[in-house]
Write a protein that holds these residues in place. Structure first.
Motif, PDB file in Angstrom:
ATOM      1  N   VAL B 184       0.874  -1.175   0.000  1.00  0.00           N
ATOM      2  CA  VAL B 184       0.000   0.000   0.000  1.00  0.00           C
ATOM      3  C   VAL B 184       0.909   1.222   0.000  1.00  0.00           C
ATOM      4  O   VAL B 184       1.669   1.433   0.955  1.00  0.00           O
ATOM      5  CB  VAL B 184      -0.947   0.007   1.219  1.00  0.00           C
ATOM      6  N   GLY B 185       0.849   1.991  -1.086  1.00  0.00           N
ATOM      7  CA  GLY B 185       1.749   3.134  -1.226  1.00  0.00           C
ATOM      8  C   GLY B 185       3.207   2.703  -1.155  1.00  0.00           C
ATOM      9  O   GLY B 185       4.051   3.443  -0.648  1.00  0.00           O
ATOM     10  N   GLY B 186       3.502   1.499  -1.601  1.00  0.00           N
ATOM     11  CA  GLY B 186       4.870   1.005  -1.596  1.00  0.00           C
ATOM     12  C   GLY B 186       5.302   0.353  -0.286  1.00  0.00           C
ATOM     13  O   GLY B 186       6.401  -0.158  -0.180  1.00  0.00           O
ATOM     14  N   HIS B 187       4.427   0.378   0.718  1.00  0.00           N
ATOM     15  CA  HIS B 187       4.774  -0.195   2.021  1.00  0.00           C
ATOM     16  C   HIS B 187       4.127  -1.568   2.182  1.00  0.00           C
ATOM     17  O   HIS B 187       3.004  -1.787   1.752  1.00  0.00           O
ATOM     18  CB  HIS B 187       4.295   0.719   3.150  1.00  0.00           C
ATOM     19  N   ASP B 188       4.847  -2.471   2.848  1.00  0.00           N
ATOM     20  CA  ASP B 188       4.287  -3.795   3.128  1.00  0.00           C
ATOM     21  C   ASP B 188       3.082  -3.656   4.054  1.00  0.00           C
ATOM     22  O   ASP B 188       3.123  -2.923   5.045  1.00  0.00           O
ATOM     23  CB  ASP B 188       5.330  -4.677   3.823  1.00  0.00           C
ATOM     24  N   ALA B 189       2.038  -4.397   3.730  1.00  0.00           N
ATOM     25  CA  ALA B 189       0.842  -4.374   4.569  1.00  0.00           C
ATOM     26  C   ALA B 189       0.153  -5.721   4.488  1.00  0.00           C
ATOM     27  O   ALA B 189       0.232  -6.418   3.474  1.00  0.00           O
ATOM     28  CB  ALA B 189      -0.112  -3.274   4.107  1.00  0.00           C
ATOM     29  N   LEU B 190      -0.514  -6.084   5.576  1.00  0.00           N
ATOM     30  CA  LEU B 190      -1.495  -7.159   5.497  1.00  0.00           C
ATOM     31  C   LEU B 190      -2.826  -6.454   5.297  1.00  0.00           C
ATOM     32  O   LEU B 190      -3.261  -5.658   6.148  1.00  0.00           O
ATOM     33  CB  LEU B 190      -1.505  -7.986   6.785  1.00  0.00           C
ATOM     34  N   LEU B 191      -3.431  -6.714   4.148  1.00  0.00           N
ATOM     35  CA  LEU B 191      -4.641  -5.993   3.746  1.00  0.00           C
ATOM     36  C   LEU B 191      -5.833  -6.918   3.950  1.00  0.00           C
ATOM     37  O   LEU B 191      -5.877  -8.015   3.381  1.00  0.00           O
ATOM     38  CB  LEU B 191      -4.475  -5.586   2.279  1.00  0.00           C
ATOM     39  N   ALA B 192      -6.761  -6.514   4.792  1.00  0.00           N
ATOM     40  CA  ALA B 192      -7.904  -7.372   5.111  1.00  0.00           C
ATOM     41  C   ALA B 192      -9.207  -6.628   4.854  1.00  0.00           C
ATOM     42  O   ALA B 192      -9.300  -5.422   5.114  1.00  0.00           O
ATOM     43  CB  ALA B 192      -7.848  -7.809   6.571  1.00  0.00           C
ATOM     44  N   ARG B 193     -10.186  -7.353   4.317  1.00  0.00           N
ATOM     45  CA  ARG B 193     -11.487  -6.711   4.094  1.00  0.00           C
ATOM     46  C   ARG B 193     -12.371  -6.994   5.310  1.00  0.00           C
ATOM     47  O   ARG B 193     -13.213  -7.876   5.304  1.00  0.00           O
ATOM     48  CB  ARG B 193     -12.131  -7.240   2.822  1.00  0.00           C
ATOM     49  N   THR B 194     -12.117  -6.266   6.376  1.00  0.00           N
ATOM     50  CA  THR B 194     -12.841  -6.438   7.633  1.00  0.00           C
ATOM     51  C   THR B 194     -13.168  -5.057   8.184  1.00  0.00           C
ATOM     52  O   THR B 194     -12.670  -4.051   7.676  1.00  0.00           O
ATOM     53  CB  THR B 194     -11.990  -7.220   8.663  1.00  0.00           C
TER      54      THR B 194
END
Lengths: 129, 381
Positions: B184-194
């Motif tokens: 996200v914006g070049g940064h590591d993220a765990l992206l969750a739809r919660t």
């Protein structure tokens, strides 16, 4: 935080504007900030006798409800008709369009006993911060 | 006034950002958090109509790893963690042996096979201790990773559109309660739809040192779409409208998942024993003594936490959460009421039936019982 010089205050965060033996009453900027968005106000009815220090109404906000304490002895003469439709006026203009009610003072043109000056109220809220 | 005895609250990686935005900050479960930035009602409405940005870094993150991680969680929780597919998540609870709720949780099964358990801030230490004890000897390790994550949520119908511009992940493929490692914006993220608002939205677990950048990039990307920062006050009114329980209000040690109407999270048919199984199996068979119900006030006075619910003038229950609902324009509340009163109020419900009421500081204010949730997002959002 705004504390107008010309007004009087209570320790329970009401403000009082006195002219022609009548007090216009509202809640302070400090109070409206602490309460959050005001959604409903119960004010005393015109004609009611009120006593300084007694609860005489309620301010409901999103998060909580607070009593309004009557700042002086007297008789309620008028309630702000705009507040019922638009209680957010208490937030947006607490010392102006957001006034709550008026009291015909028993003390006449004398400042009722027990009220705080702006400086005293400032000191009080600084302590509570 | 700050209590000189209590330690200073912990600051999230975003605390200075909130202060710069003029937020009213509050001590919440030992964390300094934004209560509101301006009007909490405006923030609430922005989430319903556009999008809101939340700092949820106070939430506890516990990592359960090892070959026995799934089995250990199956024993420790009421849900079946081992049945969660990698990249998926479940809402679940951890219960005491007597069936009382210790906390409600979201369990994410990560791509590598480990599990990330997200606990309420106020319970994180308790949950960590319970999980550690319950995992003992089961081939799993429990690590409190709260300090390693900042958690940023973007919630509202425009969330996906705003986030899409900042990530290569195809959000149309990310289902509800799915999670992916993403940029996200070049940064590591765990992206969750919660989320906890009743809207579509995403929760982004990022490194604390990346939090300010991610927050700022989302703010900039969402500006034209009406994205605003939203505080804990709006979060509470949003979850209440969505009929979602809050630990300490609807959930607690004296409540079972069945009492809260959430018996579906208790997987009595899963193999093996789990903590609370015997008590919960009994509870599942017994008729309910009380029910969690929705109330809509008929006056403008607001039922608040702890107020008595009255049926024909007699106390029949207690309000657990109440607030003026910005979306309905009326006061709403959740309350535990006796099963008998709930049944009578349910069949008698009508606009002119005033037998159901809430004792609001000495006055019986009539209320109507309604099905939960109070608010359901329109289809297609």
């Amino acid at each position: 935080m705004s504390v107008p010089e010309e007004l009087y205050y209570t320790a329970e965060h009401e403000w009082v504007a006195i002219s022609d033996a009548t007090a216009r009453v509202g809640i302070t900027d400090y109070a409206q900030r602490a309460l959050g968005d005001v959604v409903y106000v119960t004010a005393p009815s015109p004609g009611a006798r009120v006593t300084a220090g007694d609860p005489c109404g309620e301010v409901e906000s999103t998060k909580s409800v607070s009593d309004i304490y009557c700042p002086a002895d007297g008789e309620v003469t008028e309630v702000n008709p705009e507040i019922d439709e638009d209680p957010g006026l208490v937030n947006s203009d607490p010392y102006g369009a957001g006034w709550l009610f008026k009291i015909k003072l028993d003390s006449g043109d004398q400042v009722p006993p027990g009220l705080l000056s702006a400086a005293e109220y400032n000191a009080l809220t600084a302590e509570q911060e | 006034m700050p209590d000189p005895q209590s330690p200073a609250p912990r600051r999230t990686a975003l605390a200075a950002v909130h202060e710069g935005l003029g937020a009213t900050m509050t001590d919440f479960a030992g964390w300094l958090m934004p209560l509101r930035y301006g009007s909490e009602t405006a923030e609430h409405n922005a989430v319903r109509r556009a999008a809101g940005l939340f700092d949820l870094s106070h939430m506890g993150e516990l990592l359960i790893a090892g070959d026995g991680a799934g089995a250990a969680l199956d024993y420790a929780l009421v849900g079946e963690a081992s049945a969660i597919q990698p990249g998926r998540a479940r809402y679940t609870m951890i219960c005491a042996p007597d069936g009382g709720v210790i906390d409600d949780l979201i369990v994410y099964r990560l791509a590598g096979g480990a599990y990330l358990v997200v606990a309420n801030a106020s319970n994180a230490a308790t949950v960590a201790a319970e999980l550690t004890e319950r995992a003992d000897g089961r081939g799993a390790t429990v690590t409190d990773r709260t300090a390693d994550y900042a958690l940023i949520a973007i919630q509202g119908p425009r969330s996906a559109g705003i986030l899409a511009g900042l990530t290569d992940t195809d959000l149309s493929q990310v289902r509800y309660y799915a999670s992916y490692p993403a940029k996200v914006g070049g940064h590591d993220a765990l992206l969750a739809r919660t989320g906890y608002t009743g809207e579509d939205g995403f929760e982004l677990f990022v490194r604390p040192q990346d939090a300010v950048s991610v927050w700022q990039e989302l703010t900039d990307a969402g500006h034209a779409d009406g994205l605003v920062p939203a505080g804990l006050a709006a979060r509470d009114s949003l979850r209440l409208e969505a009929g979602m329980p809050l630990y300490g209000n609807e959930l607690g040690r004296d409540v079972t998942p069945f009492d809260a109407g959430l018996g579906r999270v208790v997987k009595l048919d899963k193999p093996g024993d789990f903590v609370g199984r015997a008590a919960l199996a009994e509870r599942a068979k017994a008729p309910a003594e009380r029910r969690l119900v929705g109330l809509v006030g008929k006056s403008r006075r607001v039922p608040r936490h702890g107020y008595s619910v009255l049926w024909e003038g007699e106390p029949c229950g207690t309000v657990t959460s109440g607030a003026p609902s910005p979306t309905l324009g009326r006061p709403i509340a959740m309350a535990y009421v006796s099963a008998g009163a709930a049944a009578e109020a349910g069949s008698a419900a009508g606009a002119d039936d005033d037998r159901l009421a809430v004792d609001i500081r000495g006055t019986a204010e009539p209320a109507e019982m309604v099905p939960l949730p109070f608010y359901k997002r329109p289809a297609g959002n």
